[in-house]
Design an enzyme around this catalytic site. Structure first.
Site, PDB file in Angstrom:
ATOM      1  N   SER B 305      -0.280 -12.218 -47.233  1.00 38.03           N
ATOM      2  CA  SER B 305      -0.629 -12.954 -46.075  1.00 38.03           C
ATOM      3  C   SER B 305      -0.809 -14.396 -46.302  1.00 38.03           C
ATOM      4  CB  SER B 305      -1.908 -12.284 -45.265  1.00 38.03           C
ATOM      5  OG  SER B 305      -2.968 -12.824 -46.086  1.00 38.03           O
ATOM      6  N   ASP B 306      -1.199 -14.777 -47.515  1.00 35.50           N
ATOM      7  CA  ASP B 306      -1.646 -16.261 -47.743  1.00 35.50           C
ATOM      8  C   ASP B 306      -2.716 -16.628 -46.432  1.00 35.50           C
ATOM      9  OD1 ASP B 306      -1.829 -18.388 -48.998  1.00 35.50           O
ATOM     10  OD2 ASP B 306      -0.353 -19.509 -47.841  1.00 35.50           O
ATOM     11  N   HIS B 307      -3.499 -15.523 -46.060  1.00 30.25           N
ATOM     12  CA  HIS B 307      -4.322 -16.044 -44.882  1.00 30.25           C
ATOM     13  C   HIS B 307      -5.498 -17.363 -45.001  1.00 30.25           C
ATOM     14  CE1 HIS B 307      -6.897 -14.857 -41.606  1.00 30.25           C
ATOM     15  NE2 HIS B 307      -8.095 -14.736 -42.331  1.00 30.25           N
TER      16      HIS B 307
END
Lengths: 313, 422
Positions: B305-307
């Site tokens: 996600s690379d949130h």
């Protein structure tokens, strides 16, 4: 067409050819006016303009200020050498504070690309971009194209060469958009380290040999080497830059044709252009400065007319 | 203690006897009690039902930031874990660039203990270097014992010597080293992809070669150290080609791709909208095609996600000054499914979200069969929906996906005796 298609002047990219023609035709009128004994017209009476400069500027600021005064606008000036953020206030807050004092238009110079576009989305005022990072400097491009048109009659099919630091230059980018919209061919020339790798995607040719490029062109636009904008060295020394890309009278005289020589200023004499070229008959540098006021009057007038239709010439 | 019946779900689990079969799944007291057609249950039992329900072992997101400790105004463990649950993840690997940096045992303990009661597990990623300063290796063994799942210096690319020492040092206890491939000397102050868009906008571009040369260097280092290495996010075509060659030589290299890189291109930046400012920067359609091809060829192992939550003040400002990142835990699967549904099978999609990250991080692989503890994700691959601001459970709202239509939706997760419905 008597109205611009845009509500702000954020960049030449957003303009259509008719907008540029309208600005030029309006500037023709203002150029006549500023050469009269009484140079002032009441067109922008009751309109308040803030010149918001987050980056050093001398001539652009003076030119805008004079244009505003000639149009009878009320003016306030805000200058800050650093971005407002470093002082803890956001750009939007700074501007909204100014706008609360009933300011109608903002002329803004800012070190970050896109700052004018960002502001236009977030505050309620007409914005004129006076230079945003390495993005655009639309009034400079307009006055440059206007000056070429004045000398050569038309831009169509003319070969315009831009020489110098293209990578960091908002003047180059705005000029590319403006000249192309008016039908000119644009080539850029400079050390490979200062030419954007993807500049050809804008239908712009590149040339690293200045002599060859000069042979091609009708107009040579010399850009100032902006050392303050370069965080790292892109060429070893001004001396070597000047050897390769400095415009000398010798290089000009070698051409078997007349070319126009332009420079957006301020000039580093002896670096990108030698004094004998800058002061020669080929040079239209001071015409550019004069036209700058007329162009800025035209832009201010046309944009003010969109929000306050009572403004009259 | 939540009991649950999941109706008509297609099981996606190669280790399960029910793989690719559609059945009802009854969960009681945290265990899968029965998998069969038309299970009769009392009316008061919670039911999960959708038109095209799938079920797989619980997914892991391998790269997110919860900003806790230090930046709790952006996100904290509770809101971050909630976002993960709503996104279909039963575990999340958290980057170490908090304040203080997670570079010691107590930092790892803090994360694990605080997630203990939560349906979603935290897999802390410890800092590779002390203080993430890029100088000396951190106490990786101590952190490994405390439960650190891997080590990296978040998105600071590691210098060659340090990376080599870290790989050699971590090898005996089997911890994974990860690197974010970006050569600072080439990228300098760039903050977008170098290309037509950066030229049009006068923004300083990062050439893809800034990623390529680090990937190349790191592959050589991994080969020398004979140690696994994971590239957190790949965004360059050449880098993918190098990884393909490395994998063909059976080098222990793996890599991730952020799901938003499958959907967005740098053309979104044309209005200088800082919501599209991400790291690595958005690329072009050419790269998107290459990403999809690389997913099909198993060159890309995981989707992340690379949130990265950011406060509005860090986004609502001049583009150069804006912070990187978007929140993406809740939209990650939907993006991937929307883009990849006609390109790969549901099984392959589950590999990218579940089996591959579990294998790379050496995490237990739950199984969908009777008697097993339930750690699973339930999703519908055909449901069309629109992501709205009201859906956001993160503290921050920095997403460009509000109003975006997606195909494929997470229905819920079940883990540690809890059912979190989306």
């Amino acid at each position: 067409m008597n109205k611009l298609s845009v509500n702000h002047l954020l960049g030449i990219k957003d303009l259509i050819k008719d907008d540029i023609e309208l600005i030029f035709n309006t500037a023709d009128n203002f150029k006549e006016i500023i050469n009269r004994p009484i140079k002032k017209v009441p067109s922008l009476r009751d309109i308040t303009i803030c010149n918001l400069f987050f980056e050093n500027s001398t001539r652009t600021k003076l030119s805008f200020e004079l244009a505003e005064k000639r149009l009878s606008a009320d003016i306030i000036n805000f200058s800050s050498s650093s971005s407002s953020v470093s002082k803890g206030e956001t750009l939007i807050d700074t501007v909204n504070n100014i706008l609360s004092m009933k300011v109608d238009m903002l002329v803004m110079r800012h070190p970050n690309a896109g700052a004018a576009a960002f502001l236009s989305r977030n505050v309620n005022a007409t914005i004129i971009n006076a230079g945003d990072g390495a993005h655009e400097h639309p009034t400079q491009a307009l006055l440059d194209a206007y000056s070429i048109r004045e000398k050569l009659g038309t831009l169509k099919d003319k070969n315009i060469l831009i020489v110098g630091d293209i990578l960091h230059s908002r003047v180059a980018l705005s000029n590319i958009f403006c000249l192309q919209k008016l039908g000119a061919n644009v080539k850029v020339c400079g050390p490979s380290t200062l030419l954007p790798k993807y500049i050809s995607s804008l239908q712009v040719e590149t040339e690293t040999d200045l002599n060859k490029a000069l042979q091609w062109c009708d107009v040579a636009m010399m850009l100032r080497i902006q050392l303050e904008r370069q965080q790292i060295k892109y060429f070893p020394s001004l001396r070597e830059y000047s050897m390769l890309y400095g415009l000398t009278l010798q290089k000009v005289n070698k051409l078997n044709k007349e070319i126009l020589i332009m420079h957006p200023g301020p000039i580093n004499r002896g670096v990108e252009i030698t004094s004998d070229v800058a002061d020669s008959k080929h040079s239209i540098i001071l015409n550019q400065v004069e036209n700058g006021v007329a162009i800025r009057m035209a832009v201010l007038y046309l944009l003010a007319g969109k929000t306050k239709p009572t403004a009259t010439l | 203690m939540m009991n649950l019946i999941i109706r008509n779900a297609k099981v996606i689990d190669i280790h399960s006897p029910h793989h690719n079969k559609t059945a009802d799944i009854l969960i009681k007291n945290g265990r899968i009690e029965q998998i069969a057609k038309n299970i009769q249950v009392p009316l008061n039992i919670k039911e999960c039902k959708s038109k095209n329900t799938h079920i797989s072992p619980g997914w892991i997101d391998m790269q997110a930031k919860f900003c806790d400790p230090g930046f709790e105004y952006k996100e904290d463990l509770e809101t971050g874990l909630h976002a993960a649950a709503r996104g279909g993840f039963t575990a999340v690997a958290i980057l170490p660039d908090t304040l203080p940096v997670c570079d010691n045992k107590s930092g790892v303990d803090y994360l694990i203990k605080n997630a203990k009661e939560n349906a979603v597990d935290i897999l802390p990623i410890g800092a590779l270097s002390a203080g993430m300063k890029g100088e000396n290796i951190s106490e990786m063994y101590d952190m490994h014992l405390a439960g650190a799942a891997a080590f990296c210096d978040a998105k600071k690319s590691t210098n060659a010597g340090l990376l080599m020492r870290a790989m050699l040092y971590a090898k005996p206890f089997g911890s994974l080293i990860m690197d974010f491939p970006l050569c600072k000397e080439v990228a300098t102050t760039g903050n977008v992809n170098e290309g037509k868009t950066s030229t049009l906008l006068g923004l300083k571009g990062i050439p893809s070669v800034a990623e390529d040369i680090i990937v190349n260097r790191d592959i050589y280092l991994a080969e020398y150290c004979e140690s696994p290495l994971h590239f957190m996010q790949i965004s360059s075509v050449h880098a993918l080609q190098m990884i393909k060659i490395a994998k063909s030589k059976s080098l222990p290299i793996s890599c991730g791709l952020s799901t938003y890189h499958l959907l967005l291109t740098d053309e979104e930046l044309k209005t200088f909208d800082s919501y599209y400012k991400v790291q690595p920067p958005l690329k072009t359609q050419k790269e998107i095609k290459a990403f999809i091809k690389a997913i099909k060829e198993n060159i890309i192992d995981v989707l992340v996600s690379d949130h990265e939550p950011q406060h509005i003040e860090n986004k609502k400002c001049e583009f150069d000054l804006a912070a990187y990142g978007i929140i993406n835990l809740q939209t990650s699967f939907a993006i991937a499914n929307t883009i990849l549904r006609n390109e790969i099978s549901v099984q392959q999609l589950v590999d990218l979200f579940c089996f591959n990250p579990r294998k790379i991080l050496k995490q237990p692989i739950p199984c969908i069969k009777e008697g097993e503890e339930a750690n699973l994700t339930v999703f519908d691959t055909n449901e069309n929906w629109i992501f709205s601001e009201n859906d956001i459970v993160s503290k921050s709202k920095n997403t460009p996906f509000i109003g975006q239509s997606f195909t494929g939706k997470v229905l819920g997760i079940y883990n540690k005796k809890q059912w979190i419905e989306n």
